[in-house]
Design a protein around this motif. Structure first.
Motif, PDB file in Angstrom:
ATOM      1  N   THR A  13       0.847  -1.189   0.000  1.00 40.18           N
ATOM      2  CA  THR A  13       0.000   0.000   0.000  1.00 40.18           C
ATOM      3  C   THR A  13       0.885   1.242   0.000  1.00 40.18           C
ATOM      4  O   THR A  13       2.044   1.201   0.422  1.00 40.18           O
ATOM      5  N   ARG A  39      -4.229   5.648  -4.097  1.00 39.84           N
ATOM      6  CA  ARG A  39      -5.562   6.212  -4.345  1.00 39.84           C
ATOM      7  C   ARG A  39      -5.758   6.670  -5.783  1.00 39.84           C
ATOM      8  O   ARG A  39      -6.869   6.611  -6.300  1.00 39.84           O
ATOM      9  N   ASN A  40      -4.708   7.120  -6.442  1.00 39.06           N
ATOM     10  CA  ASN A  40      -4.817   7.630  -7.806  1.00 39.06           C
ATOM     11  C   ASN A  40      -4.708   6.476  -8.791  1.00 39.06           C
ATOM     12  O   ASN A  40      -3.626   5.911  -9.007  1.00 39.06           O
ATOM     13  N   ASP A  65      -8.471   3.285  -1.151  1.00 43.59           N
ATOM     14  CA  ASP A  65      -8.268   4.197  -0.026  1.00 43.59           C
ATOM     15  C   ASP A  65      -8.290   3.364   1.237  1.00 43.59           C
ATOM     16  O   ASP A  65      -9.345   2.859   1.638  1.00 43.59           O
ATOM     17  N   THR A  66      -7.131   3.184   1.871  1.00 37.34           N
ATOM     18  CA  THR A  66      -7.070   2.321   3.053  1.00 37.34           C
ATOM     19  C   THR A  66      -7.765   2.933   4.262  1.00 37.34           C
ATOM     20  O   THR A  66      -7.905   2.269   5.293  1.00 37.34           O
ATOM     21  N   ASP A  68     -10.855   3.588   4.230  1.00 36.39           N
ATOM     22  CA  ASP A  68     -12.272   3.276   4.031  1.00 36.39           C
ATOM     23  C   ASP A  68     -12.472   1.761   4.019  1.00 36.39           C
ATOM     24  O   ASP A  68     -11.806   1.044   3.269  1.00 36.39           O
ATOM     25  N   SER A  71     -13.469   0.196   0.600  1.00 31.25           N
ATOM     26  CA  SER A  71     -12.382   0.257  -0.357  1.00 31.25           C
ATOM     27  C   SER A  71     -11.342  -0.816  -0.086  1.00 31.25           C
ATOM     28  O   SER A  71     -10.795  -1.426  -1.020  1.00 31.25           O
ATOM     29  N   ALA A  93       0.750   2.901   3.342  1.00 28.28           N
ATOM     30  CA  ALA A  93      -0.101   4.039   2.996  1.00 28.28           C
ATOM     31  C   ALA A  93      -0.223   5.003   4.166  1.00 28.28           C
ATOM     32  O   ALA A  93      -0.482   4.608   5.299  1.00 28.28           O
ATOM     33  N   ARG A  95      -1.017   9.538   4.875  1.00 24.35           N
ATOM     34  CA  ARG A  95      -1.240  10.847   4.279  1.00 24.35           C
ATOM     35  C   ARG A  95       0.093  11.531   4.053  1.00 24.35           C
ATOM     36  O   ARG A  95       0.997  11.455   4.871  1.00 24.35           O
ATOM     37  N   VAL A 112      -5.947   6.539   8.697  1.00 26.59           N
ATOM     38  CA  VAL A 112      -5.220   6.002   7.539  1.00 26.59           C
ATOM     39  C   VAL A 112      -4.044   5.132   7.970  1.00 26.59           C
ATOM     40  O   VAL A 112      -3.898   3.998   7.510  1.00 26.59           O
ATOM     41  N   GLY A 116      -6.073   2.022   9.084  1.00 27.19           N
ATOM     42  CA  GLY A 116      -5.900   1.546   7.710  1.00 27.19           C
ATOM     43  C   GLY A 116      -5.009   0.319   7.655  1.00 27.19           C
ATOM     44  O   GLY A 116      -5.288  -0.637   6.920  1.00 27.19           O
TER      45      GLY A 116
END
Length: 259
Positions: A13, A39-40, A65-66, A68, A71, A93, A95, A112, A116
């Motif tokens: 991730t 995410r992208n 998106d970890t 969520d 997701s 992963a 931010r 996250v 996450g």
């Protein structure tokens, strides 16, 4: 040294850039099939294609998106479908914070980087337990061992605590869980920070980097590929003797003694 990763299947991730991408490259170079997650969607698919072309390994890109639940569930389905299963999970992963993390961002950071990571473990670990082998490597950070950012310290200490709990729970089933704490690593984000510090102080970026590396015992910032080499070993069967403990990949911090 053969890390015995040929045929293993890994999810990374935060895998489209920086340390995550370097980890994906290291695992693919050792013969593992890899799912890069970010995410992208467009960017991660481009990076996966690039890595596959470079290494000859099977590499897929998965957008997720970890932070969520739904997701992460979709990520697990896509990774298992694309790779045929998952033996290795590298939780990276987080931010992107080019400077210090505001304390009022704590909840978002925890969601996250801590929740996450736990979401992903819950998604992939049961199948590892069923097969009797697996590796989970959580990427933390040296803020776990120093002050300067309340949020940065809390999120990385939490990752270390989560790692130890999971290691004790999953270790008897053949699944080792470790945490790697990088220090200042020469990623794009870190170079952006160095550039801003240089502009603010009227010096060169090279001088800003030297100042950032002043407390590093090897005398320079660590490269992402050097962190990735540590992670690749921890992802291998050869790392069985390491479980639950933190591995520091920051080039050595001058002064303190940890034992």
């Amino acid at each position: 040294m053969d890390l015995q990763l040929t045929g293993r299947r890994a999810v990374v991730t935060g895998g489209s850039r920086g340390i995550g991408y370097a980890v994906g490259r290291a695992l693919a170079a050792e013969g593992a099939a890899v799912a890069l997650v970010a995410r992208n969607a467009r960017h991660v698919e481009e990076q996966a294609a690039r890595l596959s072309s470079e290494t000859g390994a099977r590499v897929i890109g998965v957008a997720a998106d970890t932070g969520d639940d739904a997701s992460v569930a979709a990520l697990a389905e896509a990774a298992v479908r694309g790779l045929g299963g998952v033996d290795i999970l590298v939780n990276n992963a987080a931010r992107t914070n080019p400077g210090s993390i505001p304390d009022d961002d704590l909840e978002a950071e925890i969601n996250v980087k801590v929740r996450g990571y736990l979401r992903c473990v819950r998604a992939f670990a049961p199948a590892m337990v069923e097969r009797g082998w697996g590796r989970v490597i959580n990427i933390g950070g040296l803020a776990a061992r120093q002050s300067g950012s309340v949020t940065g310290s809390i999120r990385n200490v939490a990752v270390a605590a989560m790692t130890k709990n999971l290691a004790d729970e999953l270790g008897p089933s053949g699944v080792n869980v470790t945490v790697v704490h990088p220090g200042a690593t020469r990623t794009e984000t870190m170079l952006d920070v160095a550039g801003r510090r240089a502009a603010a102080s009227g010096t060169s970026r090279e001088e800003a980097e030297r100042r950032m590396a002043a407390s590093v015992s090897i005398g320079r910032l660590v490269e992402p590929e050097e962190v990735a080499s540590v992670v690749a070993f921890l992802a291998s069967p050869l790392s069985v003797a390491i479980n639950g403990d933190a591995v520091i990949a920051g080039g050595g911090t001058k002064g303190p003694i940890y034992y």
